[in-house]
Motif scaffolding. Structure first.
Motif, PDB file in Angstrom:
ATOM      1  N   MET A   1       0.842  -1.188   0.000  1.00 22.49           N
ATOM      2  CA  MET A   1       0.000   0.000   0.000  1.00 22.49           C
ATOM      3  C   MET A   1       0.873   1.232   0.000  1.00 22.49           C
ATOM      4  N   CYS A   2       0.466   2.210  -0.786  1.00 21.79           N
ATOM      5  CA  CYS A   2       1.318   3.374  -0.963  1.00 21.79           C
ATOM      6  C   CYS A   2       0.476   4.606  -1.240  1.00 21.79           C
TER       7      CYS A   2
ATOM      8  N   PHE B   1       7.488  10.943 -11.390  1.00 25.11           N
ATOM      9  CA  PHE B   1       6.636  10.148 -10.502  1.00 25.11           C
ATOM     10  C   PHE B   1       7.170  10.272  -9.081  1.00 25.11           C
ATOM     11  N   ALA B   2       6.259  10.183  -8.113  1.00 24.62           N
ATOM     12  CA  ALA B   2       6.635  10.142  -6.704  1.00 24.62           C
ATOM     13  C   ALA B   2       5.844   9.038  -6.015  1.00 24.62           C
ATOM     14  N   SER B   3       6.465   8.376  -5.041  1.00 22.66           N
ATOM     15  CA  SER B   3       5.802   7.296  -4.311  1.00 22.66           C
ATOM     16  C   SER B   3       6.214   7.318  -2.848  1.00 22.66           C
ATOM     17  N   VAL B   4       5.252   7.002  -1.973  1.00 29.80           N
ATOM     18  CA  VAL B   4       5.565   6.666  -0.592  1.00 29.80           C
ATOM     19  C   VAL B   4       5.061   5.238  -0.368  1.00 29.80           C
TER      20      VAL B   4
ATOM     21  N   MET C   1       1.852  13.138   1.792  1.00 28.82           N
ATOM     22  CA  MET C   1       1.129  11.872   1.934  1.00 28.82           C
ATOM     23  C   MET C   1       1.984  10.806   2.615  1.00 28.82           C
ATOM     24  N   ARG C   2       2.916  11.222   3.445  1.00 31.54           N
ATOM     25  CA  ARG C   2       3.807  10.263   4.112  1.00 31.54           C
ATOM     26  C   ARG C   2       3.046   9.308   5.026  1.00 31.54           C
ATOM     27  N   HIS C   3       1.898   9.745   5.538  1.00 23.79           N
ATOM     28  CA  HIS C   3       1.081   8.856   6.371  1.00 23.79           C
ATOM     29  C   HIS C   3       0.617   7.623   5.592  1.00 23.79           C
ATOM     30  N   ARG C   4       0.518   7.740   4.253  1.00 25.01           N
ATOM     31  CA  ARG C   4       0.110   6.590   3.440  1.00 25.01           C
ATOM     32  C   ARG C   4       1.231   5.567   3.288  1.00 25.01           C
ATOM     33  N   GLY C   5       2.488   6.035   3.438  1.00 28.66           N
ATOM     34  CA  GLY C   5       3.607   5.137   3.235  1.00 28.66           C
ATOM     35  C   GLY C   5       4.805   5.563   4.047  1.00 28.66           C
TER      36      GLY C   5
ATOM     37  N   LEU D   1      -4.700   7.449   7.460  1.00 31.37           N
ATOM     38  CA  LEU D   1      -4.277   8.409   8.477  1.00 31.37           C
ATOM     39  C   LEU D   1      -3.365   7.730   9.488  1.00 31.37           C
ATOM     40  N   HIS D   2      -3.612   6.436   9.738  1.00 34.98           N
ATOM     41  CA  HIS D   2      -2.827   5.674  10.707  1.00 34.98           C
ATOM     42  C   HIS D   2      -1.933   4.621  10.039  1.00 34.98           C
TER      43      HIS D   2
END
Length: 635
Positions: free
Chosen positions: A1-2, A49-52, A27-31, A512-513
């Motif tokens: 999940m990212c 592109f960017a990903s967490v 969006m660091r909370h996502r990853g 969020l968590h």
């Protein structure tokens, strides 16, 4: 999940690295486990592109994103999980494709190389991703069949930006932040924004089962790739027992697929039927005791299902974790949730969803949920309402108009008591005297009553936009036309209100968590099994989800099967009259309300006062207005 984000510069200017890094931070909370960027500044279309990353499958550095495949010839930014990736990997290996990791991410990349835009239709899972052929300078962005994972985009003349969340998109693109009045009116009527709209006129949501191509400095219009998102009902000729067996088999296989994880996994267990089914199958296919999670609000019995959850947990022998919450816990939770929203969201059940997600994240990284069961098998009161209305109309007209309806309209309404909630539902039922099933469903889906609409909307100049918003509901529903009117409604809700409201809520609250939530009811095999059944065996004799009840008799305790439905909620209506009063009034100010241009401050005050004095029950609408004004104060 990212979480994913990206920029395409059709003007040829270099990509802003700092903007991509800021999107990752937003969006660091996502990853929380990893982040990265990929940039190709070569003409004609510089791209980034960017990903967490929340590492779930193969959590080693091999799964770093954005993922580069085939010696760096292809780039992928991927959010989600693909549950059939091992089968796809075997098929692709047979075609000569090589793999260096055990991630589903690499299989997604290889699938896109092999099958191009046809690849997403082969995936069983939840996903939103961007794929890019570096040599050909072509690619596409895509969203899963049922809209479990979100994807927003802004398409301008010279560029395009996309992201998993609005907060990240705002870091990537400069655009006119004019509010979409038609979308806002939809929000006020239903409590959520519906794809393809967002709060901003310039930002769109990619609809479930759709993709957008990019090539030669051009972006295509969104195109449907998934037949699963169309919802064609085919009623097969089976006995009831055969249907029950098919549904149990499909759900068992779906849960077994969704056990795939290299991190701790558990299940939400509210005490309702759907979550009990998922937990039961998880226990069946898991050698060790499973982990389950439940919360309850003991101050109001209508909001506490923990005794049912304990009953199921005891039968399953699960390691059960439960949390007793009080008013102060809800008050403490609601502000972080509202602060987290980068777009207004009006469904107050996001608060308990965030609380149970926080509880679960202390033990596991992945949870299974029962979302989708109500839409597939007819679990909401409004599905029963059609038969209830027919029964009500058999009562003599004089008795209805002279006694029953005046009594209902002047009684105290509240979700916090069984009688008050029944009166609230009956009052809502009486809104819809129309003969059309779709029109009745529309009336019962609204959080904005006709009386409240007259009070809070400033003038009639917004009627055209309002009618367009409601016609969007009607027209979308018409796409699922069927001889079985209730199945038409179920298919519509599965593909409209579920992704835009419930699934969006779960994504926001769980991410969020940093918790991944999987949805076994939305496996294609389960959806096909449910949609092949006539509605009369799902909703029958005033009983919701009768087919599921029959299918799981003997596997799940009878008190859980035979109880009435309780929503996963907290008493927001009562809290708005007490603990939430000060924060509501300090947020919903005259200045903020008038900044929208279409809302009447004094009308909202009147609705709030009527709610506080129990003349009406407007908790859903008032929470939506509160969320809207909170968002406005931050943006």
């Amino acid at each position: 999940m990212c979480g994913i984000a990206g920029i395409l510069n059709f003007s040829g200017k270099p990509v802003d690295h700092d903007a991509l890094l800021s999107a990752c931070q937003a969006m660091r909370h996502r990853g929380p486990d990893d982040y990265g960027i990929f940039v190709d500044d070569a003409p004609p279309t510089p791209l980034g592109f960017a990903s967490v990353r929340l590492a779930v499958v193969d959590p080693t550095p091999a799964g770093h994103q954005p993922f580069l495949y085939d010696r760096g010839n292809y780039a992928l930014s991927f959010n989600g999980e693909i549950y059939n990736y091992r089968e796809l990997r075997r098929e692709l290996s047979g075609k000569g494709m090589r793999f260096s990791t055990d991630t589903d991410t690499e299989v997604v990349a290889a699938s896109c190389v092999q099958w191009g835009e046809n690849a997403p239709s082969r995936f069983n899972g939840m996903f939103a991703f961007a794929f890019y052929d570096i040599r050909q300078k072509t690619g596409f962005i895509v969203r899963d069949h049922f809209g479990i994972k979100p994807l927003l985009y802004r398409a301008g003349h010279n560029d395009c930006a996309f992201a998993s969340e609005m907060s990240a998109l705002l870091e990537l693109a400069t655009f006119d932040r004019r509010i979409d009045d038609e979308a806002l009116l939809h929000y006020l009527h239903f409590g959520y924004f519906a794809a393809p709209a967002s709060v901003y006129s310039a930002v769109r949501r990619l609809q479930p089962g759709h993709l957008i191509r990019f090539a030669n400095n051009r972006l295509s219009e969104p195109a449907r790739y998934s037949t699963l998102s169309q919802g064609v009902t085919r009623v097969t000729h089976e006995t009831r027992a055969e249907r029950c067996r098919r549904i149990r088999r499909a759900l068992y296989r779906s849960v077994a697929k969704r056990r795939l994880a290299d991190v701790p996994l558990g299940a939400f267990l509210s005490g309702g039927l759907d979550s009990s089914i998922i937990a039961t199958h998880l226990a069946q296919c898991t050698p060790a005791p499973i982990t389950t999670f439940s919360i309850g609000y003991p101050q109001h019995d209508n909001y506490d299902e923990r005794h049912f959850a304990r009953m199921v947990a005891h039968r399953l022998g699960s390691r059960h974790h439960e949390l007793s919450i009080e008013s102060r816990d809800i008050v403490e939770a609601v502000i972080p949730v509202l602060n987290h929203l980068s777009e207004p969201f009006g469904d107050s059940s996001i608060v308990p969803t965030a609380i149970v997600s926080h509880l679960a994240r202390q033990q596991v990284t992945v949870c299974l949920s029962g979302d989708g069961g109500d839409e597939l098998f007819g679990g909401y009161w409004r599905y029963l309402g059609h038969e209830s209305l027919r029964t009500y109309r058999r009562i003599p007209q004089w008795l209805r108009s002279l006694i029953i309806e005046p009594l209902v309209n002047h009684s105290r309404h509240s979700k916090s008591s069984a009688v008050g909630n029944r009166l609230r539902q009956l009052r809502k039922l009486l809104r819809a005297e129309c003969e059309s099933t779709v029109e009745r469903h529309l009336a019962w889906s609204l959080i904005l009553s006709p009386e409240a609409r007259i009070a809070i909307l400033k003038n009639s100049t917004h009627d055209v936009a309002r009618n367009r918003a409601l016609n969007g509901f009607r027209n979308t529903c018409a796409l699922f036309a069927s001889d079985d009117a209730l199945n038409q409604i179920l298919s519509f809700d599965l593909r409209y209100s579920l992704p835009n409201d419930m699934l969006h809520k779960v994504d926001l609250a769980s991410m969020l968590h940093s918790l991944e939530v999987r949805v076994p009811f939305l496996d294609p095999e389960v959806v096909a099994a449910a949609e092949s059944c006539p509605s009369v065996i799902k909703v029958n004799g005033g009983r919701a989800k009768q087919l599921l009840v029959d299918a799981y008799r003997g596997l799940i305790p009878d008190p859980v099967l035979d109880r009435g439905k309780m929503g996963f909620e907290v008493p927001v209506g009562e809290l708005l009259r007490a603990d939430f009063k000060e924060p509501f009034l300090s947020t919903v100010t005259k200045e903020t309300i008038e900044s929208f241009g279409l809302l009447d401050y004094h009308g909202i005050q009147k609705v709030y006062q009527d709610h506080c004095e129990h003349r009406v029950e407007c908790a859903d609408l008032l929470f939506a207005i509160w969320s809207l004004c909170w968002w406005r104060s931050k943006h």
